[in-house]
Design an enzyme around this catalytic site. Structure first.
Site, PDB file in Angstrom:
ATOM      1  N   ALA A   1      28.260  31.822  38.638  1.00 26.34           N
ATOM      2  CA  ALA A   1      29.310  32.741  38.842  1.00 26.34           C
ATOM      3  C   ALA A   1      29.290  34.437  38.060  1.00 26.34           C
ATOM      4  CB  ALA A   1      30.140  32.401  39.928  1.00 26.34           C
ATOM      5  N   ASN A   2      29.845  35.249  38.436  1.00 25.57           N
ATOM      6  CA  ASN A   2      30.303  36.279  37.340  1.00 25.57           C
ATOM      7  C   ASN A   2      32.329  36.030  37.497  1.00 25.57           C
ATOM      8  OD1 ASN A   2      31.392  38.448  38.788  1.00 25.57           O
ATOM      9  ND2 ASN A   2      28.862  38.167  39.993  1.00 25.57           N
ATOM     10  N   ARG A   3      32.589  36.403  36.438  1.00 22.41           N
ATOM     11  CA  ARG A   3      34.201  36.413  37.071  1.00 22.41           C
ATOM     12  C   ARG A   3      34.870  38.006  37.199  1.00 22.41           C
ATOM     13  NH1 ARG A   3      35.985  34.036  32.368  1.00 22.41           N
ATOM     14  NH2 ARG A   3      34.735  33.667  29.937  1.00 22.41           N
ATOM     15  N   SER A   4      34.127  38.395  38.133  1.00 19.78           N
ATOM     16  CA  SER A   4      34.933  39.725  39.228  1.00 19.78           C
ATOM     17  C   SER A   4      35.102  39.109  40.162  1.00 19.78           C
ATOM     18  CB  SER A   4      33.346  39.969  39.932  1.00 19.78           C
ATOM     19  OG  SER A   4      34.318  41.007  41.048  1.00 19.78           O
TER      20      SER A   4
END
Ligand code: CTP
Length: 413
Positions: free
Chosen positions: A221-224
């Site tokens: 995943a990523n931090r968005s």
């Protein structure tokens, strides 16, 4: 309630509520407590809130709370009003907008027939300002022919009605009649006082970070957080656009926006491609994973089997694909999340992906980008000087983005 966000200093991106005198009329319903939050949000957006409470409203909330969170003390009296000797006309004449939230069946009936028996009804009759009425009552009352008839008449006269939502009502029963959320009411105020420069324009926005499965329980995943994309969708909708939001996160849908839930880059690609071809404006605000596991395990990878070797493959570049098939006249907008050489890297993406606008942010700067409620961005257009938007609420940044989109569309005509 959370502390207010910094307000935009750049005068081209301030809220349409900034500096506006808004009368907030509160009538006697259990939802009167929500008017406090409406007032707070209006004040945060820069409005001057003049609160009026009917006598019945004061049975539900005290004047002290609303006085503290509005811009001036609550007015309740037609006679012996300490603020002005002629309150029945002064308040309505000075207003840029009047909001009644909650509005009871009695207030709606009185307003319809011009029965001006107290300060709020006098104010409604004595104004030329736009009026937003936000009804709240039990389902039986909301569906009664007399109320329906009164609402229809008010609508025909140009009064804006923010319809109640369905949900749990004061008696514990469930149905239509619950006051719309403070967010929806404030969005209606922005729509009424703001420009309708995207009226009927179809806008597709992506938001959030994609999640690529490793196995049945783990993802890359990523931090968005999706907040900037949601703010852009909300701003476009408030200016009259028909907005579809392709999202990986479950934030509350902005009023009037259709949300399509996706998770992976592949799902986002198919949702975006099928909608983008008919859209006037496409904004790719999502943080798409650049790589995904080649083979996601069907079950859960077990520790006892040792450290897994996860082989990655590139995901499709959705935005580049949309750029290569962009219909003529469409405005295509991308984002660039950078930590170094912001302008040079963003300019390269602008050209390579054939965009009309790229919104670049330095995600390593404090209070900027992922998860924050604020952002600072640089707007880049082909052949134009970069425009810097200083740290502001994501909604204000969204306003800057939408203003630029409107400018591009005007130039395209
Ligand atoms: N984007 C996309 N599909 C991808 C990767 C990115 O559509 N597979 C879009 C993003 O939504 C964003 C823009 O392309 O609007 C730029 O994304 P960004 O992550 O900043 O750049 P990348 O193109 O991925 O390049 P790099 O990771 O090398 O910075």
């Amino acid at each position: 309630m959370p502390p207010p966000l910094p307000r935009a200093t750049n005068e081209t991106i301030v809220s349409p509520l900034e500096g506006k005198r808004i009368v907030l009329g509160v009538t006697g319903g259990i939802a009167a407590y929500k008017a406090i939050e409406v007032s707070r949000r209006l004040v945060d957006a820069g409005a001057h809130v003049v609160p009026i409470m009917t006598e019945a409203a004061q049975h539900f909330v005290g004047t002290t709370t609303l006085s503290a969170l509005a811009s001036e003390p609550v007015q309740t009296e037609l006679w012996h009003n300490p603020t002005t000797p002629i309150p029945h006309t002064k308040v309505g004449q000075g207003a840029d907008l009047i909001i009644v939230a909650p509005a009871t069946a009695k207030l709606i009936a009185a307003y319809r027939i011009g029965y001006s028996h107290d300060l709020l009804t006098n104010t409604l009759i004595a104004t030329r300002a736009p009026v937003i009425v936000c009804p709240a009552m039990h389902t039986e009352m909301w569906e009664h022919p007399s109320v329906e008839d009164n609402i229809d008449t008010l609508r025909e006269r140009g009064v804006h009605i923010v319809e109640p939502e369905s949900g749990r009502l004061a008696g514990g029963d469930v149905g239509a009649g619950r006051l719309a959320s403070p967010e929806t009411i404030v969005a209606a105020a922005e729509t009424v006082l703001g420009p309708a420069d995207l009226d009927g324009v179809s806008v597709v926005v992506s938001a959030g970070g994609t999640r690529e499965p490793i196995d049945a329980v783990r993802v890359i995943a990523n931090r968005s957080s999706g907040k900037q994309g949601y703010a852009i969708a909300a701003e476009a909708a408030s200016r009259g656009a028909e907005v579809t939001l392709v999202s990986t996160v479950s934030l509350a849908a902005p009023p009037g926006v259709e949300v399509v839930a996706v998770e992976t880059a592949a799902e986002m690609q198919s949702a975006m491609e099928s909608r983008a071809s008919g859209a006037d404006v496409v904004v790719m605000a999502a943080a798409v994973a650049d790589f995904r596991p080649v083979d996601a395990a069907g079950g859960k990878l077990k520790k006892r089997d040792g450290v897994p070797q996860i082989v990655l493959e590139p995901t499709p570049d959705i935005l580049a694909g949309l750029g290569s098939t962009k219909p003529s006249g469409q405005v295509l907008v991308g984002f660039a999340a950078e930590t170094d050489d912001l302008v040079a890297n963003a300019e390269a993406k602008l050209t390579k992906k054939r965009l009309d606008l790229i919104v670049a942010n330095d995600v390593s700067a404090p209070a900027v980008g992922f998860a924050h409620d604020t952002n600072a961005v640089t707007l880049l257009r082909p052949g134009a000087k970069p425009v810097e938007i200083d740290l502001a609420a994501k909604r204000d940044v969204a306003r800057a983005v939408i203003n630029t989109i409107v400018e591009i569309r005007t130039g395209n005509d």
